[in-house]
Design an enzyme around this catalytic site. Sequence first.
Site, PDB file in Angstrom:
ATOM      1  N   LEU A 167       0.836  -1.205   0.000  1.00 32.10           N
ATOM      2  CA  LEU A 167       0.000   0.000   0.000  1.00 32.10           C
ATOM      3  C   LEU A 167       0.868   1.252   0.000  1.00 32.10           C
ATOM      4  CD1 LEU A 167      -2.797  -0.993   2.543  1.00 32.10           C
ATOM      5  CD2 LEU A 167      -2.511  -1.616   0.121  1.00 32.10           C
ATOM      6  N   GLY A 204      -1.352   6.534   0.378  1.00 36.99           N
ATOM      7  CA  GLY A 204      -1.621   7.555   1.385  1.00 36.99           C
ATOM      8  C   GLY A 204      -0.798   8.818   1.172  1.00 36.99           C
ATOM      9  N   ARG A 257       2.821  14.263   7.273  1.00 44.67           N
ATOM     10  CA  ARG A 257       3.753  14.628   8.346  1.00 44.67           C
ATOM     11  C   ARG A 257       5.203  14.753   7.877  1.00 44.67           C
ATOM     12  NH1 ARG A 257       2.339  10.397  12.842  1.00 44.67           N
ATOM     13  NH2 ARG A 257       1.270   9.388  11.110  1.00 44.67           N
ATOM     14  N   ASP A 316       5.741   2.328   3.248  1.00 39.32           N
ATOM     15  CA  ASP A 316       6.552   3.204   4.108  1.00 39.32           C
ATOM     16  C   ASP A 316       7.138   2.447   5.293  1.00 39.32           C
ATOM     17  OD1 ASP A 316       4.235   2.760   5.513  1.00 39.32           O
ATOM     18  OD2 ASP A 316       3.758   4.872   5.862  1.00 39.32           O
ATOM     19  N   GLY A 365      -3.657   0.430  15.613  1.00 33.67           N
ATOM     20  CA  GLY A 365      -4.775  -0.475  15.847  1.00 33.67           C
ATOM     21  C   GLY A 365      -4.358  -1.506  16.881  1.00 33.67           C
ATOM     22  N   ASN A 408      -1.406  -3.828  15.863  1.00 30.06           N
ATOM     23  CA  ASN A 408      -1.470  -4.325  14.493  1.00 30.06           C
ATOM     24  C   ASN A 408      -0.340  -3.681  13.700  1.00 30.06           C
ATOM     25  OD1 ASN A 408      -2.171  -5.008  11.853  1.00 30.06           O
ATOM     26  ND2 ASN A 408      -3.731  -3.390  11.706  1.00 30.06           N
ATOM     27  N   TYR A 447      45.184  18.069 -12.111  1.00 34.15           N
ATOM     28  CA  TYR A 447      43.873  17.791 -12.690  1.00 34.15           C
ATOM     29  C   TYR A 447      44.065  16.976 -13.958  1.00 34.15           C
ATOM     30  CZ  TYR A 447      39.526  18.210 -15.209  1.00 34.15           C
ATOM     31  OH  TYR A 447      38.385  17.920 -15.905  1.00 34.15           O
ATOM     32  N   ASN A 490      41.640  20.602 -20.751  1.00 35.24           N
ATOM     33  CA  ASN A 490      40.722  19.887 -21.644  1.00 35.24           C
ATOM     34  C   ASN A 490      39.660  20.783 -22.262  1.00 35.24           C
ATOM     35  OD1 ASN A 490      39.586  20.251 -19.091  1.00 35.24           O
ATOM     36  ND2 ASN A 490      38.267  18.458 -19.288  1.00 35.24           N
TER      37      ASN A 490
HETATM   38  C1  UD1 Z   1      -3.014   1.351   9.918  1.00 33.33           C
HETATM   39  C2  UD1 Z   1      -3.933   0.310  10.527  1.00 33.33           C
HETATM   40  C3  UD1 Z   1      -3.601   0.162  12.004  1.00 33.33           C
HETATM   41  C4  UD1 Z   1      -2.153  -0.240  12.182  1.00 33.33           C
HETATM   42  C5  UD1 Z   1      -1.253   0.752  11.476  1.00 33.33           C
HETATM   43  C6  UD1 Z   1       0.165   0.250  11.482  1.00 33.33           C
HETATM   44  C7  UD1 Z   1      -6.029   0.403   9.298  1.00 33.33           C
HETATM   45  C8  UD1 Z   1      -7.413   0.886   9.285  1.00 33.33           C
HETATM   46  N1  UD1 Z   1      -5.303   0.719  10.345  1.00 33.33           N
HETATM   47  O1  UD1 Z   1      -3.292   2.564  10.560  1.00 33.33           O
HETATM   48  O2  UD1 Z   1      -4.425  -0.822  12.597  1.00 33.33           O
HETATM   49  O3  UD1 Z   1      -1.824  -0.309  13.558  1.00 33.33           O
HETATM   50  O4  UD1 Z   1      -1.652   0.926  10.103  1.00 33.33           O
HETATM   51  O5  UD1 Z   1       1.020   1.224  10.963  1.00 33.33           O
HETATM   52  O6  UD1 Z   1      -5.622  -0.274   8.381  1.00 33.33           O
HETATM   53  N2  UD1 Z   1      -2.929   3.663   2.598  1.00 33.33           N
HETATM   54  C9  UD1 Z   1      -3.384   3.580   1.319  1.00 33.33           C
HETATM   55  N3  UD1 Z   1      -4.632   4.039   1.036  1.00 33.33           N
HETATM   56  C10 UD1 Z   1      -5.415   4.589   1.975  1.00 33.33           C
HETATM   57  C11 UD1 Z   1      -4.937   4.675   3.297  1.00 33.33           C
HETATM   58  C12 UD1 Z   1      -3.692   4.202   3.577  1.00 33.33           C
HETATM   59  O7  UD1 Z   1      -2.690   3.094   0.431  1.00 33.33           O
HETATM   60  O8  UD1 Z   1      -6.535   4.996   1.643  1.00 33.33           O
HETATM   61  C13 UD1 Z   1      -1.587   3.186   2.908  1.00 33.33           C
HETATM   62  C14 UD1 Z   1      -0.677   4.298   3.373  1.00 33.33           C
HETATM   63  O9  UD1 Z   1       0.028   4.875   2.285  1.00 33.33           O
HETATM   64  C15 UD1 Z   1       0.260   3.589   4.329  1.00 33.33           C
HETATM   65  C16 UD1 Z   1      -0.593   2.452   4.885  1.00 33.33           C
HETATM   66  O10 UD1 Z   1      -1.655   2.283   3.976  1.00 33.33           O
HETATM   67  O11 UD1 Z   1       1.359   3.026   3.692  1.00 33.33           O
HETATM   68  C17 UD1 Z   1      -1.113   2.742   6.262  1.00 33.33           C
HETATM   69  O12 UD1 Z   1      -1.893   3.898   6.232  1.00 33.33           O
HETATM   70  P1  UD1 Z   1      -2.007   4.833   7.484  1.00 33.33           P
HETATM   71  O13 UD1 Z   1      -2.952   5.920   7.168  1.00 33.33           O
HETATM   72  O14 UD1 Z   1      -0.661   5.197   7.954  1.00 33.33           O
HETATM   73  O15 UD1 Z   1      -2.712   3.843   8.504  1.00 33.33           O
HETATM   74  P2  UD1 Z   1      -2.797   4.023  10.043  1.00 33.33           P
HETATM   75  O16 UD1 Z   1      -3.889   4.964  10.354  1.00 33.33           O
HETATM   76  O17 UD1 Z   1      -1.463   4.297  10.599  1.00 33.33           O
HETATM   77 CA    CA Z   2       1.006   4.833   9.546  1.00 30.22          CA
END
Ligand code: UD1
Ligand code: CA
Length: 485
Positions: A12, A15, A19, A113, A150, A180, A376, A396
């Site tokens: 994934l 996002g 930050r 990430d 989570g 999680n 050089y 050169n």
């Molecule tokens: C998520 C988990 C959480 C876990 C945490 C670990 C969910 C609902 N929650 O929370 O339980 O403890 O990760 O780090 O899954 N991303 C997408 N599309 C989206 C949203 C996110 O691709 O619509 C990707 C982001 O780029 C990122 C990852 O998913 O790489 C996690 O997204 P992030 O928003 O950081 O999730 P958390 O709220 O931290």
């Molecule tokens: Ca995160």
Amino acid sequence: MSETRPVAVIVLAAGEGTRMKSATPKVLHPIGGRSLIHHALAAAAGTKPDNLIAVVRHERELVAGHIAGLDGLQPAPQLADQDDVKGTGRAVECGLELLDPDAGGTVVVSYGDVPLLATETMNALVDFHVCGGYGVSVLSARVADPSGYGRIVRSDDGGVDGIVEHKDASEAQRAITEINSGIYAFDLAVLRSALARVTTDNAQGEKYLTDVLALAKADGAAVAALTTDDVWQVEGANDRVQLAALGREMNRRVCEKWMRAGVTIVDPATTWISADTELAADVTLLPGVQLHGATTVETGAVIGPDTTLTSVEVGQRAEVVRTHGSLAVLGADVKVGPFAYLRPGTDLGARGKIGTFVETKNAQIGEGSKVPHLSYVGDASIGEESNIGAASVFVNYDGVAKHRTEVGSHVRTGSDNMFVAPVTVGDGAYSGAGTVIRKDVPPGALAINVAPQRNIEGWVASKRPGSPADEASRGAQDPGEGSQN
Ligand code: UD1
Ligand code: CA
């Protein structure tokens, strides 16, 4: 192993990463010489999935372009676009659209990430998942401060009931320290079926992937958590403070790997080694060494202190002291530095020397040839066993175009020579000190073009009378007192 290979790993990366406060998408920030997404995709590719899928949306073109430019990933990553619906659940759903609707097997989900997650850990999760016959397996970790994550909600018998997001958790649930990681193995059919029923009815109005656990469990699938002790592996880089911390930890791991493989690293805390660097056993790295890009170092070489090499090939037993170099090739038994600047296209043959305060660029310097001091050498080739005198410049650039200088083998050029390119110095030729070589020098010739020296006797006495120079010269002219010989 082969039947436990995942049908897909979905990474994934859609996002925003606000930050980071950066114009560069979060997953493109580098540590250890690779972007975060490159680390994540390389680890995922290591599980040998049938499909390697990156889900993109934020800064899509930049991220997609970067992924397309990554070499050596097998299988090649495919891109899935996330639509307007937000959340990790939706992101995975979009990734699944690339799979054959009839496909079955294990789908692994990870994050773009999270750069320290290792292939071995992903394989361990898949083995746990397949051997346990689970519908969903989540990688969890116990942390001192679980806020933001989570939480893994377990029933009294210890089984996993589901995951509750921090923002949706009760006080009692927020006290849970098992978090999680966001890394999962799913049975594809279980995942598809549950995702179709995940809603956005939660504190963030998102389609949570985490909701799949409780839905799968309600459907009768077994759900389990594999807990890792190595929390670094599940840590994400959300801001630049975490990015630096993850970068240092990655480097610590890389240094440890090379030390265990036989490399001496005198001070791992000041030694930085990229993920793409290759080191042989019995290489020694002195303090303050940075090896970037696809640098390779062969056995017996000693690098440092205080040397930065980017995509440089270093031969056996080479000594490279206080040097800054990129895209250069150094043969066996060479000596480089201190204070050498090796620019792209530098190629130093075995036993050659590029010495102190010497800059080289696009320069092929043959075996045993030396450029020892203050010079050089640009756009040049030098044959074997030649010596370039101190303080020489390969001129050169004529202000418009670059030209080449060819120096033969067994050549001895004097100090303070200018080689005004294009020009050729034949094998075995010599040149005097201070020569400006504008014409080709035939093999075996001596080139000299400095004007004959003229001494004007008594010039100081007549033009600078009474000066310290005058006093000194009078003393030297008087062979009497104070002179021992
Ligand atoms: C998520 C988990 C959480 C876990 C945490 C670990 C969910 C609902 N929650 O929370 O339980 O403890 O990760 O780090 O899954 N991303 C997408 N599309 C989206 C949203 C996110 O691709 O619509 C990707 C982001 O780029 C990122 C990852 O998913 O790489 C996690 O997204 P992030 O928003 O950081 O999730 P958390 O709220 O931290
Ligand atoms: Ca995160």
